[in-house]
Design a protein around this motif. Sequence first.
Motif, PDB file in Angstrom:
ATOM      1  N   ASP A 273     -24.715  56.872 -45.482  1.00 34.71           N
ATOM      2  CA  ASP A 273     -25.347  58.152 -45.258  1.00 34.71           C
ATOM      3  C   ASP A 273     -25.711  58.718 -46.453  1.00 34.71           C
ATOM      4  OD1 ASP A 273     -25.363  61.119 -44.885  1.00 34.71           O
ATOM      5  OD2 ASP A 273     -25.122  60.706 -42.807  1.00 34.71           O
ATOM      6  N   PRO A 274     -26.856  59.274 -46.756  1.00 32.75           N
ATOM      7  CA  PRO A 274     -26.984  59.636 -48.371  1.00 32.75           C
ATOM      8  C   PRO A 274     -26.286  60.910 -48.451  1.00 32.75           C
ATOM      9  CG  PRO A 274     -28.894  59.950 -46.966  1.00 32.75           C
ATOM     10  CD  PRO A 274     -28.208  59.282 -46.133  1.00 32.75           C
ATOM     11  N   ASP A 275     -25.804  61.823 -47.485  1.00 31.98           N
ATOM     12  CA  ASP A 275     -25.163  62.903 -47.683  1.00 31.98           C
ATOM     13  C   ASP A 275     -23.887  62.964 -47.910  1.00 31.98           C
ATOM     14  OD1 ASP A 275     -27.701  64.388 -47.718  1.00 31.98           O
ATOM     15  OD2 ASP A 275     -27.821  64.435 -45.492  1.00 31.98           O
ATOM     16  N   THR A 276     -23.107  62.122 -47.074  1.00 32.62           N
ATOM     17  CA  THR A 276     -21.634  61.972 -46.864  1.00 32.62           C
ATOM     18  C   THR A 276     -21.119  60.449 -47.532  1.00 32.62           C
ATOM     19  OG1 THR A 276     -21.737  60.901 -44.778  1.00 32.62           O
ATOM     20  CG2 THR A 276     -21.746  62.968 -44.681  1.00 32.62           C
ATOM     21  N   GLY A 277     -22.144  59.745 -47.902  1.00 30.66           N
ATOM     22  CA  GLY A 277     -21.697  58.354 -48.325  1.00 30.66           C
ATOM     23  C   GLY A 277     -20.825  57.591 -47.344  1.00 30.66           C
ATOM     24  N   ALA A 278     -20.899  57.992 -46.303  1.00 28.12           N
ATOM     25  CA  ALA A 278     -20.344  57.341 -44.935  1.00 28.12           C
ATOM     26  C   ALA A 278     -21.028  56.035 -44.628  1.00 28.12           C
ATOM     27  CB  ALA A 278     -20.027  58.275 -43.585  1.00 28.12           C
ATOM     28  N   PRO A 279     -20.362  54.672 -44.530  1.00 26.31           N
ATOM     29  CA  PRO A 279     -20.997  53.548 -44.065  1.00 26.31           C
ATOM     30  C   PRO A 279     -21.829  53.697 -42.900  1.00 26.31           C
ATOM     31  CG  PRO A 279     -18.797  53.218 -43.992  1.00 26.31           C
ATOM     32  CD  PRO A 279     -18.874  54.533 -44.433  1.00 26.31           C
ATOM     33  N   LEU A 280     -23.020  53.003 -42.879  1.00 27.45           N
ATOM     34  CA  LEU A 280     -23.859  52.970 -41.650  1.00 27.45           C
ATOM     35  C   LEU A 280     -24.126  51.529 -41.257  1.00 27.45           C
ATOM     36  CD1 LEU A 280     -26.599  55.669 -42.640  1.00 27.45           C
ATOM     37  CD2 LEU A 280     -24.813  55.848 -40.910  1.00 27.45           C
ATOM     38  N   PRO A 281     -24.206  51.041 -39.977  1.00 20.98           N
ATOM     39  CA  PRO A 281     -24.542  49.792 -39.691  1.00 20.98           C
ATOM     40  C   PRO A 281     -25.828  49.183 -40.197  1.00 20.98           C
ATOM     41  CG  PRO A 281     -24.513  50.962 -37.831  1.00 20.98           C
ATOM     42  CD  PRO A 281     -24.150  52.010 -38.796  1.00 20.98           C
ATOM     43  N   LEU A 282     -25.783  48.026 -40.713  1.00 18.19           N
ATOM     44  CA  LEU A 282     -27.286  47.650 -41.206  1.00 18.19           C
ATOM     45  C   LEU A 282     -27.968  46.933 -40.074  1.00 18.19           C
ATOM     46  CD1 LEU A 282     -27.938  45.857 -44.739  1.00 18.19           C
ATOM     47  CD2 LEU A 282     -29.472  45.695 -42.918  1.00 18.19           C
ATOM     48  N   GLU A 283     -28.739  47.399 -39.321  1.00 21.88           N
ATOM     49  CA  GLU A 283     -29.147  46.998 -37.894  1.00 21.88           C
ATOM     50  C   GLU A 283     -30.631  47.749 -37.551  1.00 21.88           C
ATOM     51  OE1 GLU A 283     -25.976  48.135 -35.137  1.00 21.88           O
ATOM     52  OE2 GLU A 283     -26.776  50.056 -34.958  1.00 21.88           O
ATOM     53  N   ALA A 284     -31.446  46.924 -36.770  1.00 21.73           N
ATOM     54  CA  ALA A 284     -32.632  47.427 -36.446  1.00 21.73           C
ATOM     55  C   ALA A 284     -32.532  49.072 -36.064  1.00 21.73           C
ATOM     56  CB  ALA A 284     -33.266  46.823 -35.590  1.00 21.73           C
ATOM     57  N   GLY A 285     -33.386  49.654 -36.620  1.00 19.65           N
ATOM     58  CA  GLY A 285     -33.679  51.165 -36.215  1.00 19.65           C
ATOM     59  C   GLY A 285     -32.755  52.079 -36.849  1.00 19.65           C
ATOM     60  N   GLN A 286     -31.949  51.502 -38.026  1.00 18.98           N
ATOM     61  CA  GLN A 286     -31.266  52.372 -38.818  1.00 18.98           C
ATOM     62  C   GLN A 286     -32.010  52.938 -40.200  1.00 18.98           C
ATOM     63  OE1 GLN A 286     -28.492  54.748 -39.025  1.00 18.98           O
ATOM     64  NE2 GLN A 286     -27.284  53.147 -38.155  1.00 18.98           N
ATOM     65  N   THR A 287     -31.548  54.189 -40.395  1.00 17.69           N
ATOM     66  CA  THR A 287     -32.213  54.701 -41.864  1.00 17.69           C
ATOM     67  C   THR A 287     -30.937  55.138 -42.517  1.00 17.69           C
ATOM     68  OG1 THR A 287     -34.083  55.295 -40.753  1.00 17.69           O
ATOM     69  CG2 THR A 287     -33.525  56.534 -42.922  1.00 17.69           C
ATOM     70  N   GLY A 288     -31.121  54.888 -43.915  1.00 18.13           N
ATOM     71  CA  GLY A 288     -30.035  55.179 -44.793  1.00 18.13           C
ATOM     72  C   GLY A 288     -30.469  54.797 -46.240  1.00 18.13           C
TER      73      GLY A 288
END
Length: 434
Positions: A273-288
């Motif tokens: 997450d560009p605002d919080t730095g929290a990890p996001l899953p690298l999966e279809a449909g995800q933006t980060g």
Amino acid sequence: MSPLDQAEYASLERFRVHQAAAWAVQSAHVARRSEFYRELWQGQTPPADLRDLPDLPLSDKAQLRVSQADHPPFGNYMAAPRRDAVRLHRTSGTTGQAMNLALSARDCAVTETVGGRCQSAAGLTPEDTVVHCLNYQMWMGGLTDHMTLQATGAMVVPFGVGSTELLVRTIQEVGITAISCTPSYPSVLERVIAEKFPGLRPRDLGLRLGLFGGEAGLDDPAFRARLRDVWGMEPRNANYGVSDVFCNFAAQCTQDTRLHYMAADVLYPELIDPDTGAPLPLEAGQTGELVLTHLLRDCQPLVRFRSGDIIAVDETAPCTCGRTGFRFRVVGRSDDMVVVRGLNLFPTMVAAVINEFVELSGDYRITLDAPPPYDALPVCVELAKGQGASDGLADAIASEIKAKLGATARVKIVPHGTFPLTEGKTKRVVRSHK
């Protein structure tokens, strides 16, 4: 440790085994030789499992700038003896202070291998003669990108920037079939052809393939259609990279316009997450925001480095071309994002609307002369050659931006040729306020 052979087609299982072995070597190298990361990690030991990388803090460009200012010329993230560095590049400085980039012989070889995968995927073959029109003056996009083109077996003409009339004549005389440049450069060539070569059309040059990189724009179908119509060539998004990391590690193939990630054997990707730095899953449909870690780098290895690029992951299953890397689109740079009444807007989104108007050249600027917050988007658009501004055109553009993007826009129309000819990267968002 070396890159995987035919890595762009490797299975996930093969990648996992290779990545684990590569990270074991690379993490030990960084922990032992990089003062920068030892200080950043404050006694933390890099995890053995790449899936645990989020336990480590993120690093970013601002930190690297400070490092190079305090420890010139390469910063204290230089992890190899200076005698091991065989090439020096410098970043373009588009988003701030230019950075010195040191590469060992192995760093150069790996970079060329990965970039060659990308150029080949985009359709360049040993049968082609390609003219490379990016700046050779220290910029990574010059010589290093030249070597990635050469890695495909194609004949490469190292033209660089400037002398545009000579470029047109060279294309005609040599029988060049492909051009490597920024997406905005063909419009520069079009102006020169119109002014200096009466009766010559861009498509008369016989180029079959355009290999583009360094700027956004290729995701817009209208922009691609215009290039096909005017030039008679197939436009390919062939060169996506982050200079501090790799000059080119993603490109489209001949069957899918989305970027294919081509470097999983030597470069480990994450999303945050560009605002919080929290990890996001690298999966279809995800933006980060894309975060990158070198798995094989001698001179200036980076770990959990924030690219600043916001990407949208579209597919993680293998492509019909057989390549297995995830496919994605670059939404925009985090430092180019403009927030208008809570809406996150990127230049690529504005360009997609502008390119719908045949009266416009497609060139534009978003000039911010005051600090945020913003209640409207100030957009300056340029008329196409031979076009005048009809009554209501500015209002029509503003209405379309409102309808498509949800934001109020203040649109100013300027004559054709107002914006300077740009042979390098074109900066679309101009922040003139202090």
